[in-house]
Structure formats: C-alpha cells, structure tokens
Scaffold this active site. Structure first.
Site, short mmCIF file in Angstrom:
data_model
loop_
_atom_site.label_atom_id
_atom_site.label_comp_id
_atom_site.label_asym_id
_atom_site.label_seq_id
_atom_site.Cartn_x
_atom_site.Cartn_y
_atom_site.Cartn_z
N ARG A 145 7.60 -6.73 9.15
CA ARG A 145 7.05 -7.35 7.93
C ARG A 145 8.10 -8.23 7.25
O ARG A 145 9.26 -7.88 7.15
CB ARG A 145 6.59 -6.28 6.95
CG ARG A 145 6.17 -6.87 5.61
CD ARG A 145 5.40 -5.92 4.74
NE ARG A 145 6.08 -4.67 4.52
CZ ARG A 145 5.51 -3.62 3.95
NH1 ARG A 145 4.25 -3.67 3.57
NH2 ARG A 145 6.18 -2.52 3.77
N ARG A 165 -1.12 8.43 -5.52
CA ARG A 165 -0.36 8.86 -4.34
C ARG A 165 -0.05 10.34 -4.39
O ARG A 165 0.58 10.86 -3.46
CB ARG A 165 0.95 8.12 -4.34
CG ARG A 165 1.05 7.03 -3.30
CD ARG A 165 2.40 6.43 -3.53
NE ARG A 165 2.94 5.78 -2.41
CZ ARG A 165 2.86 4.47 -2.19
NH1 ARG A 165 2.16 3.71 -3.00
NH2 ARG A 165 3.47 3.94 -1.17
N ARG A 207 11.80 -6.27 3.11
CA ARG A 207 11.89 -5.30 2.01
C ARG A 207 12.99 -4.28 2.30
O ARG A 207 13.14 -3.83 3.43
CB ARG A 207 10.55 -4.58 1.83
CG ARG A 207 9.64 -5.27 0.84
CD ARG A 207 8.25 -4.73 0.81
NE ARG A 207 8.12 -3.29 0.71
CZ ARG A 207 6.96 -2.66 0.59
NH1 ARG A 207 5.83 -3.35 0.53
NH2 ARG A 207 6.91 -1.35 0.51
N ARG A 267 9.62 7.52 4.16
CA ARG A 267 8.33 7.17 3.52
C ARG A 267 7.16 7.83 4.26
O ARG A 267 6.20 8.27 3.63
CB ARG A 267 8.15 5.64 3.51
CG ARG A 267 9.04 4.98 2.48
CD ARG A 267 9.16 3.49 2.73
NE ARG A 267 7.92 2.76 2.52
CZ ARG A 267 7.68 1.57 3.04
NH1 ARG A 267 8.57 0.98 3.83
NH2 ARG A 267 6.55 0.97 2.79
N LYS A 295 -3.00 -1.75 3.91
CA LYS A 295 -3.74 -1.65 2.64
C LYS A 295 -3.63 -2.93 1.83
O LYS A 295 -4.61 -3.46 1.34
CB LYS A 295 -3.20 -0.49 1.76
CG LYS A 295 -3.19 0.86 2.40
CD LYS A 295 -2.63 1.92 1.47
CE LYS A 295 -1.17 1.77 1.11
NZ LYS A 295 -0.23 1.89 2.24
P1 AP5 Z 1 0.72 -4.30 4.59
O1 AP5 Z 1 -0.65 -4.81 4.28
O2 AP5 Z 1 1.87 -4.84 3.82
O3 AP5 Z 1 0.71 -2.69 4.57
P2 AP5 Z 1 0.60 -1.66 3.39
O4 AP5 Z 1 -0.29 -0.56 3.82
O5 AP5 Z 1 0.23 -2.37 2.11
O6 AP5 Z 1 2.09 -1.14 3.39
P3 AP5 Z 1 3.16 -0.87 2.23
O7 AP5 Z 1 4.46 -0.60 2.96
O8 AP5 Z 1 3.19 -1.96 1.21
O9 AP5 Z 1 2.64 0.41 1.63
P4 AP5 Z 1 3.39 1.46 0.86
O10 AP5 Z 1 2.26 2.26 0.39
O11 AP5 Z 1 4.44 2.21 1.55
O12 AP5 Z 1 4.26 0.60 -0.17
P5 AP5 Z 1 4.10 0.29 -1.71
O13 AP5 Z 1 4.47 -1.10 -1.93
O14 AP5 Z 1 2.78 0.77 -2.22
O15 AP5 Z 1 0.98 -4.54 6.17
C1 AP5 Z 1 2.21 -4.17 6.77
C2 AP5 Z 1 2.59 -5.25 7.83
O16 AP5 Z 1 1.61 -5.24 8.86
C3 AP5 Z 1 2.61 -6.69 7.28
O17 AP5 Z 1 3.63 -7.39 7.91
C4 AP5 Z 1 1.24 -7.27 7.68
O18 AP5 Z 1 1.29 -8.66 7.89
C5 AP5 Z 1 0.97 -6.51 8.99
N1 AP5 Z 1 -0.45 -6.23 9.20
C6 AP5 Z 1 -1.37 -5.85 8.28
N2 AP5 Z 1 -2.57 -5.63 8.86
C7 AP5 Z 1 -2.39 -5.89 10.20
C8 AP5 Z 1 -3.25 -5.84 11.33
N3 AP5 Z 1 -4.54 -5.47 11.21
N4 AP5 Z 1 -2.72 -6.15 12.52
C9 AP5 Z 1 -1.40 -6.51 12.68
N5 AP5 Z 1 -0.55 -6.58 11.62
C10 AP5 Z 1 -1.02 -6.26 10.40
O19 AP5 Z 1 5.19 1.29 -2.33
C11 AP5 Z 1 6.57 1.05 -2.19
C12 AP5 Z 1 7.34 2.11 -2.98
O20 AP5 Z 1 7.01 2.01 -4.38
C13 AP5 Z 1 7.01 3.57 -2.61
O21 AP5 Z 1 7.78 4.04 -1.51
C14 AP5 Z 1 7.39 4.28 -3.93
O22 AP5 Z 1 8.78 4.45 -4.06
C15 AP5 Z 1 6.92 3.30 -4.99
N6 AP5 Z 1 5.52 3.55 -5.40
C16 AP5 Z 1 4.48 2.67 -5.27
N7 AP5 Z 1 3.35 3.22 -5.74
C17 AP5 Z 1 3.68 4.46 -6.17
C18 AP5 Z 1 2.92 5.52 -6.74
N8 AP5 Z 1 1.59 5.41 -6.95
N9 AP5 Z 1 3.57 6.66 -7.05
C19 AP5 Z 1 4.90 6.78 -6.87
N10 AP5 Z 1 5.67 5.82 -6.32
C20 AP5 Z 1 5.06 4.65 -5.97
#
Ligand code: AP5
Length: 213
Positions: free
Chosen positions: A127, A88, A160, A171, A13
């Site tokens: 990552r 979420r 991370r 997660r 994403k």
């Molecule tokens: P990446 O693009 O980083 O993936 P992502 O979907 O953004 O993954 P996240 O882990 O950031 O999502 P998340 O929703 O768990 O975390 P968030 O930060 O929102 O890609 C992942 C890897 O793959 C990278 O290395 C990239 O280079 C590689 N890649 C990408 N595309 C590729 C492809 N096509 N082919 C090969 N490789 C590829 O949330 C973290 C924490 O914050 C949560 O657990 C929670 O505690 C809190 N939080 C955040 N938002 C909320 C909310 N709305 N409500 C409550 N808690 C929240």
C-alpha cells in the site's frame, strides 16, 4: 443509511467505503484517517495517539468514542454515514449504540470483510497513501500513474509507518483479540453481512452494493 465496515487491517474497508460514499453521497468516516491527520498536524490528539498507532495498538476507547461523538454531530452525517474502522472494541460498539439511541437512530447494516492473512499482508505491504488527500494506491494492484506521485493531487506518496512487517503482525493480533468479537456482537443483533474480500475492487464492490441494497 447507517453502515459499519468491519474487518482486519488491509482487507479493503477504506477502498470500498470510499466508492460507496461517492455512489450514495454519504460520508465515509474513518477514525484512522482522523487520527493520522491529527498526528500529521501534531495536535494534542495526534501526540496522544501516535505511539499507539506506531506500535499497532488501539488508541484508548474514550479518545476514539469522543472523536466519533463529535463527528456524528456534523451536518453531513445527518442522513447517513459509513463508519470505517469504528467501532473496534465491544465498549466502542456499546457507546455507538447508546449515542444513536439518544436520537432514535440505529445501524442498518454491518459489513464484515474477510480475507486470508497471506493476502492481507500482501495488500498492506504494497500500500502507498497520499498524506495530502488520503488517496490509497497499491504498488501491484492499483499503482499510481507516476511512481510516488498521487494521481489526484500530485502529493508525494508514502508508506504508512504502521505498514512495516512487525507492526502489521501486531495489528493482526490486536484485530483477532479485540475487534473480531464484534462479529458475534452484530451477528446477535441480526445486522451482519459477510463479504468475501478477495477478487478485484470491482468484484468486491458488487458484493458490497448487493449487501446494502
Ligand atoms: P485499504 O482499503 O486501505 O484497507 P483497509 O481495510 O482500509 O486497511 P487499513 O490498514 O486502513 O485498516 P486498519 O483498520 O488497520 O487501519 P485504520 O486506518 O483504521 O486496502 C489496503 C491495500 O489493498 C491498499 O493498497 C488498496 O489499494 C489495496 N486493495 C484494496 N482492495 C483491494 C482488492 N480488492 N484487490 C487488491 N488490492 C486491494 O487504523 C490505523 C490505526 O489507527 C489503528 O491501528 C489504531 O492504532 C488507530 N485506530 C483507528 N481506529 C481506531 C479505533 N476505532 N479504536 C482504536 N484505535 C483506532
């Protein structure tokens, strides 16, 4: 254009939101990035959020809803935005709809990214991120030019804390129980587009661009 990027952790994403944000000149708003910055700076928000994030749980709804309410008031979000990682939960989605309704606005499209668990774990485990400029790399799929150094700002790359195997598992469980009901929620509103997240970032981006028009 007002968009939501939905999908499990590691599906890509953030990677796709970053590309689209540059291409369409609309901000990418990531609650994860905002929370990580707060943790890094040890603000009261960060201290409140850290234990939830480290254990892979969701930060309470009222906290993230408050963050988004304030962020959407900023000038750069007036003409559109990409929400990455928000909403979420169903209460977050309802709160967002009511915020937008007050200004007679709505979400144009929700992109739901899909990928196998095996591939999600592979992406999350490899990552590496830059804590200074938030650039994202992958040891295998998009490595930095110099090991451990950010190509963009030279910062030291980190893994991370929530990308450890145990936290990844929790997660994924939290995603299934609390976030995946949003697929139905937005399907019922008729604004959901499904995106196959497999393939290279370029391949996926083509599908994203086609879905948003
Ligand atoms: P990446 O693009 O980083 O993936 P992502 O979907 O953004 O993954 P996240 O882990 O950031 O999502 P998340 O929703 O768990 O975390 P968030 O930060 O929102 O890609 C992942 C890897 O793959 C990278 O290395 C990239 O280079 C590689 N890649 C990408 N595309 C590729 C492809 N096509 N082919 C090969 N490789 C590829 O949330 C973290 C924490 O914050 C949560 O657990 C929670 O505690 C809190 N939080 C955040 N938002 C909320 C909310 N709305 N409500 C409550 N808690 C929240």
């Amino acid at each position: 254009m007002r968009l939501i990027f939905l999908g499990p952790p590691g599906v890509g994403k953030g990677t796709q939101a970053q590309r689209l944000s540059v291409q369409r000149s609309i901000p990418k708003i990531s609650t994860g990035d905002i929370l990580r910055e707060a943790v890094k700076n040890k603000t009261s928000l960060g201290l409140q959020a850290q234990s939830f994030m480290d254990s892979g749980k969701l930060v309470p709804d009222e906290v993230v809803i408050g963050i988004i309410r304030e962020r959407l008031k900023e000038a750069d979000a007036r003409e559109g935005f990409i929400l990455d990682g928000f909403p979420r939960t169903v209460p977050q989605a309802r709160a967002l709809a009511s915020m937008l309704r007050q200004d007679q606005l709505n979400i144009d499209r929700v992109l739901n990214f899909e990928l196998s668990d095996e591939e999600l774990i592979r992406r999350l485990s490899g990552r590496r991120s830059c804590p200074d400029c938030q650039a994202v790399y992958h040891l295998e799929f998009s490595p930095s030019l110099k090991p451990d150094r950010c190509d963009r700002c030279g910062g030291k790359l980190i893994q991370r804390s929530d990308d450890q195997p145990g936290t990844i598992r929790s997660r994924l469980e939290v995603y299934r129980s609390q976030t995946s009901p949003l697929i139905r929620f937005y399907e019922d509103e008729g604004i959901l587009a499904r995106i196959d997240g497999s393939g290279t970032p370029e391949t996926v981006y083509r599908k994203v661009a086609a879905a948003v028009g």
